[in-house]
Design an enzyme around this catalytic site. Structure first.
Site, PDB file in Angstrom:
ATOM      1  N   ARG A   1       0.865  -1.183   0.000  1.00  0.00           N
ATOM      2  CA  ARG A   1       0.000   0.000   0.000  1.00  0.00           C
ATOM      3  C   ARG A   1       0.903   1.234   0.000  1.00  0.00           C
ATOM      4  O   ARG A   1       0.993   1.949   0.984  1.00  0.00           O
ATOM      5  CB  ARG A   1      -0.928  -0.030   1.223  1.00  0.00           C
ATOM      6  CG  ARG A   1      -1.949  -1.147   1.122  1.00  0.00           C
ATOM      7  CD  ARG A   1      -2.502  -1.626   2.442  1.00  0.00           C
ATOM      8  NE  ARG A   1      -3.195  -0.659   3.249  1.00  0.00           N
ATOM      9  CZ  ARG A   1      -4.462  -0.755   3.631  1.00  0.00           C
ATOM     10  NH1 ARG A   1      -5.202  -1.769   3.244  1.00  0.00           N
ATOM     11  NH2 ARG A   1      -5.007   0.123   4.419  1.00  0.00           N
TER      12      ARG A   1
ATOM     13  N   ASP B   1     -13.745  -3.347   0.642  1.00  0.00           N
ATOM     14  CA  ASP B   1     -13.927  -3.595   2.079  1.00  0.00           C
ATOM     15  C   ASP B   1     -15.171  -4.430   2.394  1.00  0.00           C
ATOM     16  O   ASP B   1     -15.411  -4.774   3.549  1.00  0.00           O
ATOM     17  CB  ASP B   1     -13.999  -2.275   2.847  1.00  0.00           C
ATOM     18  CG  ASP B   1     -12.614  -1.696   3.127  1.00  0.00           C
ATOM     19  OD1 ASP B   1     -11.608  -2.359   2.773  1.00  0.00           O
ATOM     20  OD2 ASP B   1     -12.529  -0.595   3.697  1.00  0.00           O
TER      21      ASP B   1
ATOM     22  N   ARG C   1     -10.547  -2.653  15.258  1.00  0.00           N
ATOM     23  CA  ARG C   1     -10.054  -1.458  14.568  1.00  0.00           C
ATOM     24  C   ARG C   1     -11.177  -0.746  13.826  1.00  0.00           C
ATOM     25  O   ARG C   1     -11.080   0.462  13.578  1.00  0.00           O
ATOM     26  CB  ARG C   1      -8.953  -1.832  13.563  1.00  0.00           C
ATOM     27  CG  ARG C   1      -7.587  -2.093  14.173  1.00  0.00           C
ATOM     28  CD  ARG C   1      -6.517  -2.151  13.090  1.00  0.00           C
ATOM     29  NE  ARG C   1      -6.621  -0.991  12.223  1.00  0.00           N
ATOM     30  CZ  ARG C   1      -6.793  -1.046  10.903  1.00  0.00           C
ATOM     31  NH1 ARG C   1      -6.858  -2.199  10.276  1.00  0.00           N
ATOM     32  NH2 ARG C   1      -6.889   0.057  10.195  1.00  0.00           N
TER      33      ARG C   1
END
Length: 386
Positions: A102, A286, A378
């Site tokens: 990333r 996601d 998270r």
């Protein structure tokens, strides 16, 4: 929305006044930013569980290299925010979930285009500029993080900045709206061309974060796999269009209201389908692992094509432990539907993979034990209670 919150909080640093940000998720990434801001001299306090008051009036340290920063991906927004206001920043390279390279090359390219000097010293990124000047910036690939970071820096640059081939996700619009409330001049957020006229100062503001499309989608998929009927409230239904369309293809009834979606799978016979992850308004990467869990129990052969991250299939072996039949060929996963899954001990390999394990476990016969739930925390507040 987690992805809006982790950008809006750093953006508040740019104001020479007090910002109050509401509707924040009480999750690990937000708590990391809360700790980080206090460590660099910003008075950051919780008004309540979902509201932060951020006072950036005092002297602020622009060196942000401690452990909290390394735990989350979105720490890179501190670069754009600090560069905008103080014309310098040193920030530790970001962490977060590990499912492929990333790089932040596009972010750094954008900062350089605005006139900043950029150095990468090991795990530390250093940016500085005597002054930032507006520029025309073309994004080589569509990147949410780089679009937001360049937008942050350009907000306080001299002149006009144009970002072409910009990402269009709802949280980019949310960050732009927040900046505009503080006195920025940004137009075009949510389209592929964003224009920013630089301003010298930003003032404090009160702002409410948008709902989280990924959290909403996760619960929609959970409702489907359990053949339940669930009303997911306090959301923006249009943000869910790509997911809703796929759930309807699978055979699930979807009913939309002004701020809710009802998922009704009580009489559904799940049919296989194919999905491709894409930038907004396409199906978000996601939601890909969660959809894989659902497709595992859809009759027939389904295909997933992952167009964003090259290592997003690390969770597949965990789904197989639950009885899923999946083979991976490069960026394509081929799923042969089974009647039901069966309980096993599995691990969350990253944040959304952890959500997929929960969804699969809700369908699986018997008991499932999920490890490494730190990843899930998270991005999901009190997921076990919800």
């Amino acid at each position: 929305a987690k992805n809006a919150a982790v950008a809006v909080i750093p953006a508040a640093i740019m104001a020479d006044g007090i910002c109050v940000i509401d509707n924040l998720p009480y999750i690990e990434d937000v708590r990391c930013l809360y700790t980080t801001l206090n460590k660099i001299g910003i008075e950051c306090t919780y008004e309540d569980k979902h509201t932060l008051k951020i006072d950036s009036v005092n002297d602020i340290c622009t060196k942000v290299t401690f452990d909290e920063v390394r735990k989350m991906r979105a720490s890179y927004y501190l670069l754009g925010a600090l560069l905008a206001r103080f014309k310098k920043a040193e920030v530790a390279m970001p962490g977060g979930c590990n499912f492929g390279t990333r790089p932040i090359d596009l972010h750094l390219k954008g900062f350089r285009a605005l006139g900043a000097q950029v150095e990468v010293n090991g795990e530390i990124v250093c940016v500085k500029a005597e002054k930032l000047k507006g520029a025309s910036i073309y994004m080589d690939t569509v990147s949410v993080g780089a679009t937001i970071n360049i937008m942050l820096a350009a907000t306080m640059a001299e002149g006009t900045t144009t970002i072409e081939n910009a990402a269009k996700e709802p949280h980019i619009v949310d960050v732009a709206n927040f900046l505009n409330m503080m006195g920025a001049k940004i137009k075009g957020a949510g389209t592929d061309v964003i224009k920013i006229v630089g301003v010298e100062h930003l003032h404090g503001a009160e702002y409410t974060i948008i709902p989280d499309q990924i959290e909403a989608g996760t619960y929609m998929i959970a409702a489907a796999i359990t053949k339940g009927r669930v009303k997911v409230q306090n959301i923006i239904p249009t943000h869910m269009d790509s997911l809703s369309a796929k759930l309807i293809e699978i055979g699930i009834n979807i009913e939309e209201g002004d701020d809710y979606i009802t998922v009704d799978a009580t009489d559904a016979d799940f049919k296989a389908t194919s999905i491709r992850t894409m930038a907004y308004p396409g199906l978000p990467t996601d939601l890909q692992p969660q959809m894989a869990a659902l497709l595992s129990v859809c009759e027939g052969t389904s295909m997933i094509t992952e167009n964003v991250w090259e290592k997003r299939y690390q969770y597949i072996d965990e789904l197989k432990k639950l009885g899923a039949k999946i083979t991976v060929e490069g960026r394509v996963a081929i799923i042969e539907g089974v009647k039901e899954l069966s309980g096993a001990t599995v691990e969350a390999t990253d944040l959304r993979a952890g959500a997929a394990m929960i969804i699969a476990a809700l369908n699986a016969r018997g008991e499932t034990v999920i490890g490494e739930v730190k990843y899930i925390d998270r991005g999901y507040e009190e997921v076990e209670n919800k």
